[in-house]
Structures are given as structure tokens and as C-alpha cells.
Motif scaffolding. Structure first.
Motif, PDB file in Angstrom:
ATOM      1  N   TRP A 161      32.026  39.477  60.693  1.00  0.00           N
ATOM      2  CA  TRP A 161      33.639  39.300  60.245  1.00  0.00           C
ATOM      3  C   TRP A 161      34.018  39.334  61.669  1.00  0.00           C
ATOM      4  N   ASP A 162      33.907  40.022  62.675  1.00  0.00           N
ATOM      5  CA  ASP A 162      34.868  40.212  63.851  1.00  0.00           C
ATOM      6  C   ASP A 162      34.839  39.164  64.859  1.00  0.00           C
ATOM      7  N   ALA A 163      34.204  38.037  64.166  1.00  0.00           N
ATOM      8  CA  ALA A 163      33.948  36.840  65.133  1.00  0.00           C
ATOM      9  C   ALA A 163      35.086  35.974  64.734  1.00  0.00           C
ATOM     10  N   GLY A 164      35.563  36.281  63.609  1.00  0.00           N
ATOM     11  CA  GLY A 164      36.738  35.446  63.079  1.00  0.00           C
ATOM     12  C   GLY A 164      38.181  35.800  63.404  1.00  0.00           C
ATOM     13  N   ASP A 165      39.115  35.434  62.718  1.00  0.00           N
ATOM     14  CA  ASP A 165      40.365  35.860  62.957  1.00  0.00           C
ATOM     15  C   ASP A 165      40.855  37.371  62.571  1.00  0.00           C
ATOM     16  N   MET A 166      39.944  37.598  61.701  1.00  0.00           N
ATOM     17  CA  MET A 166      40.324  39.272  61.442  1.00  0.00           C
ATOM     18  C   MET A 166      41.590  39.492  60.422  1.00  0.00           C
ATOM     19  N   ALA A 167      42.453  38.209  60.023  1.00  0.00           N
ATOM     20  CA  ALA A 167      43.567  38.394  59.358  1.00  0.00           C
ATOM     21  C   ALA A 167      43.347  39.170  58.219  1.00  0.00           C
ATOM     22  N   GLN A 168      42.319  39.042  57.496  1.00  0.00           N
ATOM     23  CA  GLN A 168      41.799  39.755  56.381  1.00  0.00           C
ATOM     24  C   GLN A 168      40.252  40.270  56.446  1.00  0.00           C
ATOM     25  N   THR A 169      40.287  41.548  55.662  1.00  0.00           N
ATOM     26  CA  THR A 169      38.785  41.748  55.543  1.00  0.00           C
ATOM     27  C   THR A 169      38.062  40.746  54.484  1.00  0.00           C
ATOM     28  N   ASP A 170      36.841  40.721  54.749  1.00  0.00           N
ATOM     29  CA  ASP A 170      35.893  39.880  53.427  1.00  0.00           C
ATOM     30  C   ASP A 170      35.992  40.362  52.088  1.00  0.00           C
ATOM     31  N   GLY A 171      36.475  41.800  52.167  1.00  0.00           N
ATOM     32  CA  GLY A 171      36.705  42.254  50.710  1.00  0.00           C
ATOM     33  C   GLY A 171      37.986  41.940  50.225  1.00  0.00           C
ATOM     34  N   GLU A 172      39.039  41.681  51.005  1.00  0.00           N
ATOM     35  CA  GLU A 172      40.381  41.300  50.816  1.00  0.00           C
ATOM     36  C   GLU A 172      40.242  39.848  50.241  1.00  0.00           C
ATOM     37  N   SER A 173      39.668  38.982  51.059  1.00  0.00           N
ATOM     38  CA  SER A 173      39.487  37.735  50.645  1.00  0.00           C
ATOM     39  C   SER A 173      38.826  37.416  49.333  1.00  0.00           C
ATOM     40  N   LEU A 174      37.576  38.182  49.149  1.00  0.00           N
ATOM     41  CA  LEU A 174      37.019  38.355  47.598  1.00  0.00           C
ATOM     42  C   LEU A 174      37.932  38.798  46.798  1.00  0.00           C
ATOM     43  N   ALA A 175      38.723  39.770  46.774  1.00  0.00           N
ATOM     44  CA  ALA A 175      39.529  40.282  45.906  1.00  0.00           C
ATOM     45  C   ALA A 175      40.713  39.376  45.536  1.00  0.00           C
ATOM     46  N   ASP A 176      41.366  38.480  46.534  1.00  0.00           N
ATOM     47  CA  ASP A 176      42.025  37.353  46.278  1.00  0.00           C
ATOM     48  C   ASP A 176      41.426  36.407  45.237  1.00  0.00           C
ATOM     49  N   LEU A 177      40.242  36.015  45.513  1.00  0.00           N
ATOM     50  CA  LEU A 177      39.590  35.035  44.672  1.00  0.00           C
ATOM     51  C   LEU A 177      39.381  35.360  43.180  1.00  0.00           C
ATOM     52  N   ILE A 178      38.754  36.856  43.283  1.00  0.00           N
ATOM     53  CA  ILE A 178      38.557  37.230  41.965  1.00  0.00           C
ATOM     54  C   ILE A 178      39.923  37.224  41.151  1.00  0.00           C
ATOM     55  N   GLU A 179      40.924  37.625  41.888  1.00  0.00           N
ATOM     56  CA  GLU A 179      42.280  38.059  40.955  1.00  0.00           C
ATOM     57  C   GLU A 179      42.791  36.528  40.471  1.00  0.00           C
ATOM     58  N   THR A 180      42.663  35.711  41.263  1.00  0.00           N
ATOM     59  CA  THR A 180      42.852  34.167  40.849  1.00  0.00           C
ATOM     60  C   THR A 180      41.842  33.636  39.863  1.00  0.00           C
ATOM     61  N   ALA A 181      40.807  33.759  39.884  1.00  0.00           N
ATOM     62  CA  ALA A 181      39.645  33.343  38.754  1.00  0.00           C
ATOM     63  C   ALA A 181      39.949  34.220  37.441  1.00  0.00           C
ATOM     64  N   ALA A 182      40.675  35.552  37.412  1.00  0.00           N
ATOM     65  CA  ALA A 182      40.632  36.400  36.206  1.00  0.00           C
ATOM     66  C   ALA A 182      42.054  36.031  35.771  1.00  0.00           C
ATOM     67  N   THR A 183      42.856  35.380  36.521  1.00  0.00           N
ATOM     68  CA  THR A 183      44.365  35.011  35.969  1.00  0.00           C
ATOM     69  C   THR A 183      44.255  34.506  34.417  1.00  0.00           C
ATOM     70  N   GLY A 184      44.907  35.211  33.819  1.00  0.00           N
ATOM     71  CA  GLY A 184      45.169  34.868  32.132  1.00  0.00           C
ATOM     72  C   GLY A 184      44.105  35.488  31.214  1.00  0.00           C
ATOM     73  N   SER A 209      42.374  38.078  28.853  1.00  0.00           N
ATOM     74  CA  SER A 209      43.059  39.205  28.154  1.00  0.00           C
ATOM     75  C   SER A 209      41.972  40.053  28.056  1.00  0.00           C
ATOM     76  N   VAL A 210      40.622  40.014  28.704  1.00  0.00           N
ATOM     77  CA  VAL A 210      39.644  41.204  28.358  1.00  0.00           C
ATOM     78  C   VAL A 210      39.040  41.507  29.905  1.00  0.00           C
ATOM     79  N   VAL A 211      39.549  40.905  31.013  1.00  0.00           N
ATOM     80  CA  VAL A 211      39.228  41.306  32.441  1.00  0.00           C
ATOM     81  C   VAL A 211      40.615  41.555  33.115  1.00  0.00           C
ATOM     82  N   LYS A 212      40.590  42.589  33.492  1.00  0.00           N
ATOM     83  CA  LYS A 212      41.368  43.153  34.305  1.00  0.00           C
ATOM     84  C   LYS A 212      40.947  43.330  35.732  1.00  0.00           C
ATOM     85  N   THR A 213      41.829  43.283  37.082  1.00  0.00           N
ATOM     86  CA  THR A 213      41.156  43.620  38.327  1.00  0.00           C
ATOM     87  C   THR A 213      41.906  44.710  38.909  1.00  0.00           C
ATOM     88  N   ARG A 214      41.339  45.238  40.064  1.00  0.00           N
ATOM     89  CA  ARG A 214      41.975  46.319  40.867  1.00  0.00           C
ATOM     90  C   ARG A 214      41.172  46.331  42.203  1.00  0.00           C
TER      91      ARG A 214
END
Length: 124
Positions: free
Chosen positions: A16-39, A41-46
Motif C-alpha cells: 500500500w505504501d508504494a502507491g499514492d496513499m490517498a486512501q487506504t485499501d479498506g476505504e477503496s473497497l468500502a467505496d466499491l461495496i457501497e456503490t455495488a449495494a446502492t439501491g 433493500s436488503v443489504v446495508k453498508t457501514r
């Protein structure tokens, strides 16, 4: 019944520290999961800061009241991984017990299960 996907937003994969370190990998995965779960009615994210699975970063927990709950880890933050996590969570939500038959698991989550937790006892 609602299934929650809890994503560790502090996870950092090896290198991770070899990249730009703008986000953690966890933040990147969370963004992608939140997008995939948009709409859904049975799955919520946090997000939470640390699921204590650092050796298997990136980590998520799939949880539902009165059901088996799972921790999964070792993901690379990709659209494919996020979509598979959400698809599994939808199957978890549809299951009365939280157990999803192996044949119904998305390929991208196979090999990523870390722990299974029984439901908490009901207070009687």
C-alpha cells in the motif's frame, strides 16, 4: 431481513505504501461495496476502523440478526470483489439461517472466509 456488510476502512494490503496513499485499501473497497449495494433493500453498508484482521486485509463482516455471521478477508479492492461480496450478502439476507450453500457462493469470495460466528442467544 437486513444483512449488513461492515467494511474495515483502515485495512492496508501489502505494498500500500508504494502507491499514492490517498486512501487506504479498506476505504477503496468500502467505496466499491457501497456503490455495488446502492439501491438494495436488503443489504446495508457501514464502515468501521479496524476489524483486527490485518494479516488478511481487506476485511469485511457479513452480519444479520439471528443468523450466522461471517468475516471475510484477503480481498483486493476491485469492482469484481465488491460485487461478489454484495451478491453473497444478498444471498445471506435471503437465507433464514444466514447459511448460503457453497454452490451459490460467487467465485470471487471462495477462499476468503476467515471466521463464522453463531447468532447471539436470544434473551429469555
Amino acid at each position: 431481513m437486513t444483512t449488513w456488510i461492515t467494511t474495515c476502512d483502515t485495512c492496508k494490503c501489502d505494498g500500500w505504501d508504494a502507491g499514492d496513499m490517498a486512501q487506504t485499501d479498506g476505504e477503496s473497497l468500502a467505496d466499491l461495496i457501497e456503490t455495488a449495494a446502492t439501491g438494495s433493500s436488503v443489504v446495508k453498508t457501514r464502515r468501521v476502523s479496524c476489524l483486527m484482521g490485518c494479516k488478511k486485509a481487506c476485511n469485511v463482516a457479513v452480519q444479520g440478526h439471528g443468523k450466522l455471521n461471517y468475516t471475510l478477508g484477503g480481498f483486493t479492492p476491485t469492482t469484481e470483489a465488491a460485487s461478489a461480496i454484495v451478491a453473497y450478502a444478498m444471498a445471506h439476507a435471503a437465507s433464514e439461517t444466514g447459511q448460503v450453500p457453497y454452490r451459490d457462493w460467487p467465485q470471487e469470495i471462495k477462499g476468503h472466509f476467515v471466521t463464522r460466528h453463531p447468532p447471539l442467544p436470544t434473551d429469555e
